[in-house]
Design a protein around this motif. Structure first.
Motif, PDB file in Angstrom:
ATOM      1  N   PHE A 198      41.793  41.093  37.345  1.00 60.43           N
ATOM      2  CA  PHE A 198      42.554  40.121  36.552  1.00 60.43           C
ATOM      3  C   PHE A 198      43.513  39.413  37.759  1.00 60.43           C
ATOM      4  N   THR A 199      43.733  40.262  38.615  1.00 60.44           N
ATOM      5  CA  THR A 199      44.746  39.655  39.623  1.00 60.44           C
ATOM      6  C   THR A 199      44.170  38.246  40.383  1.00 60.44           C
ATOM      7  N   GLY A 200      42.712  38.220  40.310  1.00 64.21           N
ATOM      8  CA  GLY A 200      41.963  37.241  41.117  1.00 64.21           C
ATOM      9  C   GLY A 200      42.163  36.824  42.447  1.00 64.21           C
ATOM     10  N   THR A 201      42.466  37.999  43.304  1.00 70.16           N
ATOM     11  CA  THR A 201      42.579  38.141  44.859  1.00 70.16           C
ATOM     12  C   THR A 201      44.010  37.690  45.310  1.00 70.16           C
ATOM     13  N   PRO A 208      37.492  37.735  49.037  1.00 70.49           N
ATOM     14  CA  PRO A 208      37.274  38.803  48.029  1.00 70.49           C
ATOM     15  C   PRO A 208      38.734  39.392  48.387  1.00 70.49           C
ATOM     16  N   GLU A 209      38.902  40.445  47.563  1.00 80.66           N
ATOM     17  CA  GLU A 209      40.219  41.235  47.647  1.00 80.66           C
ATOM     18  C   GLU A 209      39.521  42.772  47.684  1.00 80.66           C
ATOM     19  N   TYR A 210      39.959  43.488  48.978  1.00 87.67           N
ATOM     20  CA  TYR A 210      39.485  44.825  49.219  1.00 87.67           C
ATOM     21  C   TYR A 210      40.785  45.712  49.271  1.00 87.67           C
ATOM     22  N   GLN A 211      41.002  46.621  48.454  1.00 91.55           N
ATOM     23  CA  GLN A 211      41.898  47.491  48.588  1.00 91.55           C
ATOM     24  C   GLN A 211      43.113  46.644  48.728  1.00 91.55           C
ATOM     25  N   ARG A 212      43.471  45.755  47.890  1.00 90.05           N
ATOM     26  CA  ARG A 212      44.738  45.036  47.625  1.00 90.05           C
ATOM     27  C   ARG A 212      44.837  44.095  49.063  1.00 90.05           C
ATOM     28  N   GLY A 213      43.896  43.885  49.743  1.00 84.98           N
ATOM     29  CA  GLY A 213      43.948  43.080  51.106  1.00 84.98           C
ATOM     30  C   GLY A 213      42.844  42.336  51.475  1.00 84.98           C
ATOM     31  N   ILE A 214      42.812  41.846  52.738  1.00 81.82           N
ATOM     32  CA  ILE A 214      41.663  40.939  53.310  1.00 81.82           C
ATOM     33  C   ILE A 214      40.455  41.897  53.623  1.00 81.82           C
ATOM     34  N   PRO A 215      39.249  41.412  53.009  1.00 84.91           N
ATOM     35  CA  PRO A 215      38.036  42.207  53.706  1.00 84.91           C
ATOM     36  C   PRO A 215      38.171  42.321  55.073  1.00 84.91           C
ATOM     37  N   VAL A 247      44.085  28.926  43.929  1.00 79.41           N
ATOM     38  CA  VAL A 247      42.792  29.097  43.105  1.00 79.41           C
ATOM     39  C   VAL A 247      42.593  30.584  42.990  1.00 79.41           C
ATOM     40  N   LEU A 248      42.937  31.236  42.265  1.00 77.34           N
ATOM     41  CA  LEU A 248      43.053  32.699  42.023  1.00 77.34           C
ATOM     42  C   LEU A 248      42.047  32.880  40.688  1.00 77.34           C
ATOM     43  N   ILE A 249      40.898  33.322  40.919  1.00 75.58           N
ATOM     44  CA  ILE A 249      40.006  33.394  39.889  1.00 75.58           C
ATOM     45  C   ILE A 249      39.671  34.749  39.499  1.00 75.58           C
ATOM     46  N   GLY A 250      40.350  35.506  38.595  1.00 71.58           N
ATOM     47  CA  GLY A 250      40.117  36.594  37.942  1.00 71.58           C
ATOM     48  C   GLY A 250      39.023  36.648  36.706  1.00 71.58           C
ATOM     49  N   GLY A 251      38.663  37.944  36.521  1.00 71.05           N
ATOM     50  CA  GLY A 251      37.397  37.875  35.602  1.00 71.05           C
ATOM     51  C   GLY A 251      36.338  37.355  35.984  1.00 71.05           C
ATOM     52  N   ALA A 252      35.963  37.355  37.219  1.00 70.22           N
ATOM     53  CA  ALA A 252      34.664  36.359  37.579  1.00 70.22           C
ATOM     54  C   ALA A 252      33.579  36.726  37.044  1.00 70.22           C
ATOM     55  N   GLY A 253      33.441  37.879  36.439  1.00 74.58           N
ATOM     56  CA  GLY A 253      32.067  38.265  35.934  1.00 74.58           C
ATOM     57  C   GLY A 253      31.782  36.987  34.668  1.00 74.58           C
ATOM     58  N   ASP A 254      32.950  36.722  34.009  1.00 75.50           N
ATOM     59  CA  ASP A 254      32.762  35.656  32.849  1.00 75.50           C
ATOM     60  C   ASP A 254      32.636  34.225  33.370  1.00 75.50           C
TER      61      ASP A 254
END
Ligand code: FNR
Length: 197
Positions: free
Chosen positions: A125-128, A85-92, A152-159
């Protein structure tokens, strides 16, 4: 704990998700990868929940059991596959913490020379993208050989996920391509090592 399931002839990949939550898109992404593996590859998933916070003093007393299990699972795998995932523009923190443990001791780290692939999903939308950039830097320090492409940058994961399953066909194809590239990359690196020994 690890649940690797590859055959002895195949490539054993260890999947690590940087999220602990039940409904995590990134955990679901690893599950999708388990479905989409090329022939001869198996993916087991390591759950980071029991990994304690890194503490040098604790490390001096000896690795806690979950850390030993993590290091053994990475050491036994032919390659690792990280879904971040991406947390605050970085690695969780959960993922970074686990990688901090796995990076030690520096010169004998199980991460050193290990083939790896990265992917990630987020509702944004930036997909991590930014977390993945940071993750690459972390892996560089470890001399972990992270595959460069495909990203593999998956943005819009909800869809793209429904009921905990990756359902977007285009994304499933992308994951398939990543896994095929990881298989080639791992075999290439293994051949290179074999040629030198
Ligand atoms: C987020 N999220 C988020 N998303 C993103 O694209 N860029 C970001 O910088 C952040 N920052 C962030 C910080 C914190 C503290 C949280 C809790 C969340 C949203 C995040 O992508 C979303 O919660 C994902 O669903 C997390 O991944 P999993 O748990 O679904 O795998």
């Amino acid at each position: 704990m690890s649940s690797n399931s590859a055959t002895s002839q195949g490539l054993q990949v260890l999947g690590i998700a940087g999220s602990l939550r039940q409904g995590s898109y990134n955990r679901a992404l690893l599950q999708a990868a388990q479905e989409l593996v090329p022939e001869g590859m198996g993916i087991g998933v390591f759950d980071l929940s029991p990994i304690p916070f890194y503490n040098y003093d604790v490390e001096q007393e000896g690795d806690p059991e979950p850390v030993t299990a993590l290091k053994e699972a990475i050491g036994a795998a032919d390659a690792i596959l990280i879904a971040t995932p991406e947390y605050q523009r970085g690695i969780p923190g959960v993922l970074k913490n686990a990688l901090d443990w796995a990076a030690r001791p520096p010169r004998q780290s199980v991460m050193r020379g290990k083939p790896a692939a990265i992917m990630g999903a987020s509702p944004g939308f930036t997909g991590t993208a930014r977390a993945q950039t940071q993750l690459r830097q972390t892996l560089e320090y470890n001399r972990t050989y992270a595959l460069l492409q495909p990203e593999v940058l998956i943005g819009g994961a909800g869809d793209k996920f429904r009921d905990g399953r990756l359902v977007d066909e285009e994304t499933r194809t992308r994951v398939r391509e990543l896994l095929a590239a990881l298989a080639d990359w791992t075999r290439l690196l293994q051949q290179g090592v074999a040629a030198r020994t």
